[in-house]
Design an enzyme around this catalytic site. Structure first.
Site, PDB file in Angstrom:
ATOM      1  N   GLY A  14       0.481  -1.411  -0.343  1.00 30.65           N
ATOM      2  CA  GLY A  14       0.069  -0.257  -0.039  1.00 30.65           C
ATOM      3  C   GLY A  14       0.728   1.316  -0.117  1.00 30.65           C
ATOM      4  O   GLY A  14       0.624   2.470   0.073  1.00 30.65           O
ATOM      5  N   GLY A  16       2.707   1.971  -2.349  1.00 33.44           N
ATOM      6  CA  GLY A  16       2.847   3.030  -4.001  1.00 33.44           C
ATOM      7  C   GLY A  16       4.183   2.143  -4.464  1.00 33.44           C
ATOM      8  O   GLY A  16       3.928   2.871  -6.007  1.00 33.44           O
ATOM      9  N   SER A  18       4.134   0.253  -6.840  1.00 34.53           N
ATOM     10  CA  SER A  18       3.381  -0.324  -8.540  1.00 34.53           C
ATOM     11  C   SER A  18       3.033   0.429  -8.815  1.00 34.53           C
ATOM     12  O   SER A  18       3.333   0.886  -9.981  1.00 34.53           O
ATOM     13  CB  SER A  18       1.734  -1.549  -7.769  1.00 34.53           C
ATOM     14  OG  SER A  18       2.650  -2.054  -7.157  1.00 34.53           O
ATOM     15  N   THR A  19       2.535   1.482  -8.315  1.00 39.11           N
ATOM     16  CA  THR A  19       1.984   3.080  -8.772  1.00 39.11           C
ATOM     17  C   THR A  19       3.477   3.842  -9.260  1.00 39.11           C
ATOM     18  O   THR A  19       2.848   4.325 -10.190  1.00 39.11           O
ATOM     19  CB  THR A  19       1.500   3.849  -8.196  1.00 39.11           C
ATOM     20  OG1 THR A  19       0.001   3.506  -7.195  1.00 39.11           O
ATOM     21  CG2 THR A  19       0.477   5.374  -8.094  1.00 39.11           C
ATOM     22  N   ARG A  44      -6.589 -10.020  -9.171  1.00 38.43           N
ATOM     23  CA  ARG A  44      -7.111  -8.577  -8.523  1.00 38.43           C
ATOM     24  C   ARG A  44      -8.447  -7.897  -9.788  1.00 38.43           C
ATOM     25  O   ARG A  44      -7.537  -8.379 -10.760  1.00 38.43           O
ATOM     26  CB  ARG A  44      -7.136  -7.619  -7.861  1.00 38.43           C
ATOM     27  CG  ARG A  44      -6.151  -7.675  -6.404  1.00 38.43           C
ATOM     28  CD  ARG A  44      -5.148  -6.495  -6.096  1.00 38.43           C
ATOM     29  NE  ARG A  44      -4.640  -6.904  -4.358  1.00 38.43           N
ATOM     30  CZ  ARG A  44      -3.734  -6.705  -4.598  1.00 38.43           C
ATOM     31  NH1 ARG A  44      -2.632  -5.233  -5.092  1.00 38.43           N
ATOM     32  NH2 ARG A  44      -3.153  -6.837  -3.235  1.00 38.43           N
ATOM     33  N   ARG A 137      -7.745   1.547  -1.932  1.00 38.73           N
ATOM     34  CA  ARG A 137      -8.062   0.257  -3.037  1.00 38.73           C
ATOM     35  C   ARG A 137      -8.920  -0.647  -2.868  1.00 38.73           C
ATOM     36  O   ARG A 137      -9.081  -0.846  -3.959  1.00 38.73           O
ATOM     37  CB  ARG A 137      -6.601   0.209  -2.099  1.00 38.73           C
ATOM     38  CG  ARG A 137      -5.866  -0.795  -4.351  1.00 38.73           C
ATOM     39  CD  ARG A 137      -4.575  -1.336  -3.627  1.00 38.73           C
ATOM     40  NE  ARG A 137      -4.776  -2.227  -3.012  1.00 38.73           N
ATOM     41  CZ  ARG A 137      -3.132  -2.510  -3.373  1.00 38.73           C
ATOM     42  NH1 ARG A 137      -1.928  -2.526  -3.126  1.00 38.73           N
ATOM     43  NH2 ARG A 137      -3.379  -4.052  -1.824  1.00 38.73           N
ATOM     44  N   ARG A 148      -1.735  -7.060   6.751  1.00 31.07           N
ATOM     45  CA  ARG A 148      -0.454  -6.238   5.978  1.00 31.07           C
ATOM     46  C   ARG A 148      -0.243  -4.846   6.607  1.00 31.07           C
ATOM     47  O   ARG A 148       0.780  -4.971   6.405  1.00 31.07           O
ATOM     48  CB  ARG A 148      -1.094  -6.000   4.402  1.00 31.07           C
ATOM     49  CG  ARG A 148      -0.900  -7.058   3.347  1.00 31.07           C
ATOM     50  CD  ARG A 148      -2.194  -6.494   2.118  1.00 31.07           C
ATOM     51  NE  ARG A 148      -2.454  -7.343   1.112  1.00 31.07           N
ATOM     52  CZ  ARG A 148      -1.999  -7.235   0.384  1.00 31.07           C
ATOM     53  NH1 ARG A 148      -0.993  -7.111  -0.577  1.00 31.07           N
ATOM     54  NH2 ARG A 148      -2.039  -8.723  -0.203  1.00 31.07           N
ATOM     55  N   ASN A 171       6.328   8.118   0.365  1.00 24.25           N
ATOM     56  CA  ASN A 171       5.865   8.485  -0.862  1.00 24.25           C
ATOM     57  C   ASN A 171       4.492   8.780  -0.377  1.00 24.25           C
ATOM     58  O   ASN A 171       3.593   8.253  -0.290  1.00 24.25           O
ATOM     59  CB  ASN A 171       5.007   6.681  -1.643  1.00 24.25           C
ATOM     60  CG  ASN A 171       4.019   7.163  -2.798  1.00 24.25           C
ATOM     61  OD1 ASN A 171       4.076   8.748  -3.019  1.00 24.25           O
ATOM     62  ND2 ASN A 171       3.466   6.139  -2.794  1.00 24.25           N
ATOM     63  N   ASP A 172       4.897  10.345  -0.012  1.00 27.68           N
ATOM     64  CA  ASP A 172       3.711  11.707   0.635  1.00 27.68           C
ATOM     65  C   ASP A 172       2.989  11.986  -0.661  1.00 27.68           C
ATOM     66  O   ASP A 172       2.480  11.491  -1.510  1.00 27.68           O
ATOM     67  CB  ASP A 172       4.722  12.833   1.139  1.00 27.68           C
ATOM     68  CG  ASP A 172       2.873  13.614   1.825  1.00 27.68           C
ATOM     69  OD1 ASP A 172       2.139  13.205   1.444  1.00 27.68           O
ATOM     70  OD2 ASP A 172       3.904  13.360   3.192  1.00 27.68           O
TER      71      ASP A 172
HETATM   72  N1  LIG Z   1       1.520   9.704  -3.289  1.00 30.29           N
HETATM   73  C1  LIG Z   1       0.378   9.040  -3.162  1.00 30.29           C
HETATM   74  N2  LIG Z   1      -0.719   9.460  -2.504  1.00 30.29           N
HETATM   75  C2  LIG Z   1      -1.858   9.123  -2.596  1.00 30.29           C
HETATM   76  N3  LIG Z   1      -2.366   7.581  -3.359  1.00 30.29           N
HETATM   77  C3  LIG Z   1      -1.311   7.281  -3.361  1.00 30.29           C
HETATM   78  C4  LIG Z   1      -0.014   7.675  -4.044  1.00 30.29           C
HETATM   79  N4  LIG Z   1       0.561   6.658  -3.658  1.00 30.29           N
HETATM   80  C5  LIG Z   1      -0.024   5.567  -4.733  1.00 30.29           C
HETATM   81  N5  LIG Z   1      -1.290   5.529  -4.023  1.00 30.29           N
HETATM   82  C6  LIG Z   1      -2.263   4.898  -3.860  1.00 30.29           C
HETATM   83  O1  LIG Z   1      -1.991   3.491  -2.774  1.00 30.29           O
HETATM   84  C7  LIG Z   1      -2.520   2.864  -2.927  1.00 30.29           C
HETATM   85  C8  LIG Z   1      -1.397   1.595  -3.133  1.00 30.29           C
HETATM   86  O2  LIG Z   1      -0.869   1.934  -3.805  1.00 30.29           O
HETATM   87  P1  LIG Z   1       0.260   0.917  -4.611  1.00 30.29           P
HETATM   88  O3  LIG Z   1      -1.118  -0.402  -5.172  1.00 30.29           O
HETATM   89  O4  LIG Z   1       0.796   1.396  -5.381  1.00 30.29           O
HETATM   90  O5  LIG Z   1       0.417   0.206  -3.535  1.00 30.29           O
HETATM   91  P2  LIG Z   1       1.785  -1.365  -3.781  1.00 30.29           P
HETATM   92  O6  LIG Z   1       2.909  -0.633  -2.632  1.00 30.29           O
HETATM   93  O7  LIG Z   1       2.566  -1.319  -4.612  1.00 30.29           O
HETATM   94  O8  LIG Z   1       1.403  -2.466  -3.174  1.00 30.29           O
HETATM   95  P3  LIG Z   1       1.530  -4.001  -2.553  1.00 30.29           P
HETATM   96  O9  LIG Z   1       2.957  -4.271  -1.739  1.00 30.29           O
HETATM   97  O10 LIG Z   1       0.336  -4.550  -1.842  1.00 30.29           O
HETATM   98  O11 LIG Z   1       1.287  -4.924  -3.580  1.00 30.29           O
HETATM   99  C9  LIG Z   1      -3.455   2.475  -4.508  1.00 30.29           C
HETATM  100  O12 LIG Z   1      -4.866   2.867  -4.329  1.00 30.29           O
HETATM  101  C10 LIG Z   1      -2.456   3.868  -4.598  1.00 30.29           C
HETATM  102  O13 LIG Z   1      -3.665   4.555  -5.975  1.00 30.29           O
HETATM  103  N1  LIG Z   2       9.216 -11.492  -1.745  1.00 26.14           N
HETATM  104  C1  LIG Z   2       8.531 -11.952  -2.898  1.00 26.14           C
HETATM  105  N2  LIG Z   2       7.208 -10.514  -2.756  1.00 26.14           N
HETATM  106  C2  LIG Z   2       6.333  -9.863  -3.781  1.00 26.14           C
HETATM  107  C3  LIG Z   2       7.325 -11.379  -4.845  1.00 26.14           C
HETATM  108  N3  LIG Z   2       5.875 -10.143  -5.795  1.00 26.14           N
HETATM  109  C4  LIG Z   2       4.827  -9.657  -4.652  1.00 26.14           C
HETATM  110  N4  LIG Z   2       5.519  -9.664  -3.498  1.00 26.14           N
HETATM  111  C5  LIG Z   2       5.055  -8.455  -2.216  1.00 26.14           C
HETATM  112  O1  LIG Z   2       3.932  -9.228  -2.850  1.00 26.14           O
HETATM  113  C6  LIG Z   2       3.474  -8.033  -1.367  1.00 26.14           C
HETATM  114  C7  LIG Z   2       1.443  -8.450  -1.334  1.00 26.14           C
HETATM  115  O2  LIG Z   2       1.775  -8.030  -2.754  1.00 26.14           O
HETATM  116  P1  LIG Z   2      -0.151  -7.774  -3.922  1.00 26.14           P
HETATM  117  O3  LIG Z   2       0.483  -7.542  -5.266  1.00 26.14           O
HETATM  118  O4  LIG Z   2      -0.283  -9.110  -2.912  1.00 26.14           O
HETATM  119  O5  LIG Z   2      -0.717  -6.659  -2.527  1.00 26.14           O
HETATM  120  C8  LIG Z   2       4.101  -6.383  -1.696  1.00 26.14           C
HETATM  121  O6  LIG Z   2       5.056  -6.108  -0.794  1.00 26.14           O
HETATM  122  C9  LIG Z   2       5.132  -7.523  -3.147  1.00 26.14           C
HETATM  123  O7  LIG Z   2       5.594  -6.434  -3.368  1.00 26.14           O
HETATM  124  C10 LIG Z   2       7.985 -11.746  -4.840  1.00 26.14           C
HETATM  125  O8  LIG Z   2       8.184 -12.515  -5.941  1.00 26.14           O
HETATM  126  N5  LIG Z   2       8.777 -12.731  -3.806  1.00 26.14           N
END
Ligand SMILES: Nc1ncnc2c1ncn2[C@@H]1O[C@H](COP(=O)(O)OP(=O)(O)OP(=O)(O)O)[C@@H](O)[C@H]1O
Ligand SMILES: Nc1nc2c(ncn2[C@@H]2O[C@H](COP(=O)(O)O)[C@@H](O)[C@H]2O)c(=O)[nH]1
Length: 210
Positions: A14, A16, A18-19, A44, A137, A148, A171-172
């Site tokens: 969460g 950010g 992936s974003t 998802r 999200r 989480r 990430n603010d």
């Molecule tokens: N700087 C920001 N300000 C506000 N909202 C944000 C920001 N960065 C990301 N978000 C939002 O926060 C949510 C979580 O971001 P994201 O899915 O990229 O997190 P993540 O670290 O990849 O999570 P995960 O590890 O679960 O995949 C998303 O809905 C995204 O749109």
């Molecule tokens: N150790 C690993 N962590 C991984 C991998 N791919 C994703 N991730 C991490 O899992 C959590 C949850 O992901 P989500 O997509 O279910 O929200 C997140 O922190 C990812 O960074 C991996 O190959 N190895």
């Protein structure tokens, strides 16, 4: 491992990651390539098999791990996740910079390999904001969300460990965080290329003036 130095992005679910990495992949198409992990969690809405993850059963994943197909794997929030050797090689074969999105266990495991990536930690401004982002999200059940958040507290503490990450980005504001990510990643990559070019130049001198 051959090819340019990979980039590992880690940090609480969460925060950010992936974003930010999607922005990087879009702006630098053909430069960075995403290492598609395997997971046992369900897709998802909007996620694609083979693009976001390889979605597999626990049995398939365990067998592949036992077969030595993974660089690292971890259990996170009730599901298995892992980086296969093939996922990284697929990106490196195209001479692209491989980006891995992995959790803290993955970071610790990658440190024991010869992958030698740049380690970037993406952190949320606070636990409250992280919880709001995860709730907004709308991807998690209450149980998964609590798991989480618990993992996030541990991650936020461990990420302060000196030397664990090359760069820690809060990430603010998204654009500010993205700017910092670009600076960090490009600086390391250009620095590395400069060293390589300098060493080629140095050795060329010995060829020209033996
Ligand atoms: N700087 C920001 N300000 C506000 N909202 C944000 C920001 N960065 C990301 N978000 C939002 O926060 C949510 C979580 O971001 P994201 O899915 O990229 O997190 P993540 O670290 O990849 O999570 P995960 O590890 O679960 O995949 C998303 O809905 C995204 O749109
Ligand atoms: N150790 C690993 N962590 C991984 C991998 N791919 C994703 N991730 C991490 O899992 C959590 C949850 O992901 P989500 O997509 O279910 O929200 C997140 O922190 C990812 O960074 C991996 O190959 N190895």
């Amino acid at each position: 491992m051959a090819g340019p130095r990979p980039v590992v992005m880690s940090g609480p679910s969460g925060a950010g990651k992936s974003t930010l990495l999607k922005k990087l992949l879009k702006e630098f198409e053909g430069v960075f390539g995403f290492s598609v992990s395997h997971t046992t969690r369900s897709p998802r809405p909007g996620e694609e098999n083979g693009k976001d993850y390889h979605y597999v059963t626990r049995e398939v994943m365990k067998a592949a791990i036992a077969n030595g197909e993974f660089i690292e794997n971890a259990e996170f929030s009730g599901n298995m996740y892992g980086t296969s050797k093939a996922a990284v090689q697929a990106v490196q074969a195209k001479n692209m910079i491989c980006i891995l999105d992995i959790d803290m266990q993955g970071v610790k495991n990658i440190k024991r390999t010869d992958l030698n990536p740049v380690y970037v930690s993406i952190q949320p401004p606070s636990m409250e904001i992280l919880e709001k982002r995860l709730r907004d999200r709308k991807t998690e059940s209450e149980e998964s969300l609590q798991k989480r958040l618990h993992a996030a507290k541990v991650d936020m503490e461990i990420s302060k460990e000196p030397g664990l990450f090359d760069v820690v980005i809060i990430n603010d504001d998204l654009d500010v965080a993205y700017g910092k990510l670009k600076d960090a990643v490009l600086e390391v990559i250009f620095f590395q290329k400069k060293i390589l070019l300098n060493s080629y130049a140095f050795y060329s001198l010995f060829i020209i003036f033996p």
